[in-house]
Design a protein around this motif. Structure first.
Motif, mmCIF file in Angstrom:
data_model
loop_
_atom_site.group_PDB
_atom_site.id
_atom_site.type_symbol
_atom_site.label_atom_id
_atom_site.label_comp_id
_atom_site.label_asym_id
_atom_site.label_seq_id
_atom_site.Cartn_x
_atom_site.Cartn_y
_atom_site.Cartn_z
ATOM 1 N N PRO A 275 -1.543 -30.592 31.266
ATOM 2 C CA PRO A 275 -0.180 -30.216 30.824
ATOM 3 C C PRO A 275 0.643 -30.038 32.131
ATOM 4 O O PRO A 275 0.217 -29.482 33.055
ATOM 5 C CB PRO A 275 -0.528 -28.818 30.047
ATOM 6 N N GLY A 276 2.006 -30.197 31.659
ATOM 7 C CA GLY A 276 2.909 -30.101 32.874
ATOM 8 C C GLY A 276 3.358 -30.858 33.908
ATOM 9 O O GLY A 276 4.184 -30.655 34.660
ATOM 10 N N LEU A 277 2.568 -32.172 33.873
ATOM 11 C CA LEU A 277 2.917 -33.107 34.774
ATOM 12 C C LEU A 277 4.459 -33.568 34.782
ATOM 13 O O LEU A 277 4.838 -33.806 33.432
ATOM 14 C CB LEU A 277 1.935 -34.167 34.600
ATOM 15 N N SER A 278 5.008 -34.300 35.518
ATOM 16 C CA SER A 278 6.218 -34.701 35.574
ATOM 17 C C SER A 278 6.240 -36.286 35.275
ATOM 18 O O SER A 278 5.034 -36.884 34.950
ATOM 19 C CB SER A 278 7.311 -34.717 36.750
ATOM 20 N N ASP A 279 7.051 -36.875 34.730
ATOM 21 C CA ASP A 279 7.084 -38.306 34.584
ATOM 22 C C ASP A 279 6.758 -39.196 35.696
ATOM 23 O O ASP A 279 5.896 -40.061 35.605
ATOM 24 C CB ASP A 279 8.494 -38.955 34.051
ATOM 25 N N THR A 280 6.869 -38.617 36.734
ATOM 26 C CA THR A 280 6.428 -39.563 38.044
ATOM 27 C C THR A 280 5.094 -39.106 38.671
ATOM 28 O O THR A 280 4.618 -39.589 39.249
ATOM 29 C CB THR A 280 7.348 -39.431 39.152
ATOM 30 N N ASP A 281 4.622 -37.889 38.345
ATOM 31 C CA ASP A 281 3.194 -37.314 38.755
ATOM 32 C C ASP A 281 2.126 -38.408 38.366
ATOM 33 O O ASP A 281 2.156 -39.057 37.211
ATOM 34 C CB ASP A 281 2.542 -35.871 38.215
ATOM 35 N N PRO A 282 1.055 -38.602 39.093
ATOM 36 C CA PRO A 282 -0.233 -39.195 38.678
ATOM 37 C C PRO A 282 -0.577 -38.644 37.341
ATOM 38 O O PRO A 282 -0.459 -37.327 37.328
ATOM 39 C CB PRO A 282 -1.041 -39.216 39.731
#
Length: 366
Positions: A275-282
């Protein structure tokens, strides 16, 4: 077996045991003549070491051979620990996808299913999946464990589960035989069935594989339908590349929660997207440790690669109901540091190897 070791195997779902203590408890349970399964008690005679004496830390699991391939021929009853008594609460007997040869089999017992579901439902809450929704799943059923997890998730986190059956083995077979048009027609047939459910029912959560989500996204009517009714999409079964994930999250389904799973039958479950990953994170996946732990390793030496480097996923499963150490999965991944307080590796950028156990790997629709 000491009461203390038994307690470690039966800790509540919100309490994580020390990894080394869990190893010692698992060795005592699975290799004690009163509690171990027939499979492991017989296999212990060939190991060349005594698991109850010599395997005392998580690192000692490296002593075990990878026995996953042997699960193709083991009678299912021989995999159930004797400690469960004469009437173990067996949820089902499930098979691997058969991607590389004859399927392997595992036995899913109630206590492990309940532990996985509690953890999974908490993960869904963290992602913003709203409780009390109807679910629609385009996932394999029958011998495939994912269908059971879908059904249980739909009725414990949601209310009702609607499903469209999926036969991944047939798709892989026709692809291998060069019948791409037939595989394409079958995939469109599955999407057509999902569309009928979406049109007629109140669906809040869609569980789907990336290849089928891609096909759904080609149909403007279905994109509009999903955006108007569905609040969350859970994907898994095959890889989703970073560009597709970004496109879905930002343009195709911008107001819908998108969350993935990475799992296999031999894990007896799955790892969840962090949870909490951004749209651009792997897209990073964290397992239910220390019961399921990942290592990303060099496939020849089985030594861990560096963080940020690519390697094969090696999995240990240690629970009261099932033991499978040192299983080298058919997937490549990038090694990622675990969350604070977690044990083992997290993984990202999952992709299948080209060949596994001397067979070509064909993913198809799952």
């Amino acid at each position: 077996m000491t009461l203390d070791l038994t307690r470690i195997l039966d800790l509540p779902s919100d309490v994580r045991p020390d990894p080394d203590e869990l190893v010692r408890a698992a060795m005592e349970w699975h290799f004690h003549p009163d509690t171990g399964s027939r499979f492991w008690l017989e296999r212990a005679k060939t190991l060349g070491f005594d698991p109850r004496r010599d395997v005392t830390t998580h690192a000692d699991l490296a002593l075990f051979p990878n026995v996953a391939a042997e699960l193709r021929a083991v009678p299912a009853e021989d995999l159930i620990p004797r400690g469960y008594g004469r009437n173990p609460d067996v949820v089902g007997i499930f098979e691997s996808g058969g991607t590389t040869g004859a399927p392997k089999r595992v036995v899913l017992l109630r206590d492990w299913l309940d532990r996985m579901l509690e953890w999974s439902n908490a993960q869904l809450d963290a992602h913003g999946f709203r409780r009390g929704a109807n679910w629609l799943g385009t996932v394999p059923s029958g011998p495939h464990i994912v269908g059971e997890y879908f059904r249980r998730s739909a009725t414990t986190h949601g209310v009702h589960g609607f499903s469209v059956d999926l036969d991944p083995r047939w798709v892989k077979r026709v692809i291998a035989e060069g019948r791409a048009a037939e595989a394409n027609a079958y995939a469109e047939h599955v999407v057509d069935q999902a569309a009928e459910v979406l049109r007629s029912q109140r669906i809040g959560v869609l569980t789907i594989t990336p290849p089928l989500l891609e096909r759904l996204a080609r149909r403007e009517e279905l994109v509009d339908l999903v955006n108007s009714k569905v609040h969350a999409i859970r994907w898994g079964g095959t890889q989703m590349d970073a560009d597709s994930r970004f496109l879905y999250k930002t343009e195709v389904f911008p107001d819908i929660v998108l969350s993935g799973n990475y799992g296999s039958t031999m894990i007896l479950g799955f790892a969840g997207e962090r949870p909490g990953l951004s749209d651009t994170d792997p897209c990073v996946f964290d397992p239910l440790g220390p019961y399921v732990t990942f290592s990303v390793v060099d496939p020849q030496s089985l030594k861990p690669v560096g963080y940020g480097e690519r390697g094969r996923v090696l999995v240990h499963h240690l629970s009261k109901s099932f033991l499978l150490p040192n299983n080298l999965e058919r997937d490549l991944a990038t090694r990622v540091e675990p969350l604070d307080g977690a044990f083992g590796d997290s993984v990202a950028d999952i992709a299948p190897v080209l060949r596994f156990e001397n067979e070509p790997v064909i993913e198809g629709v799952y």
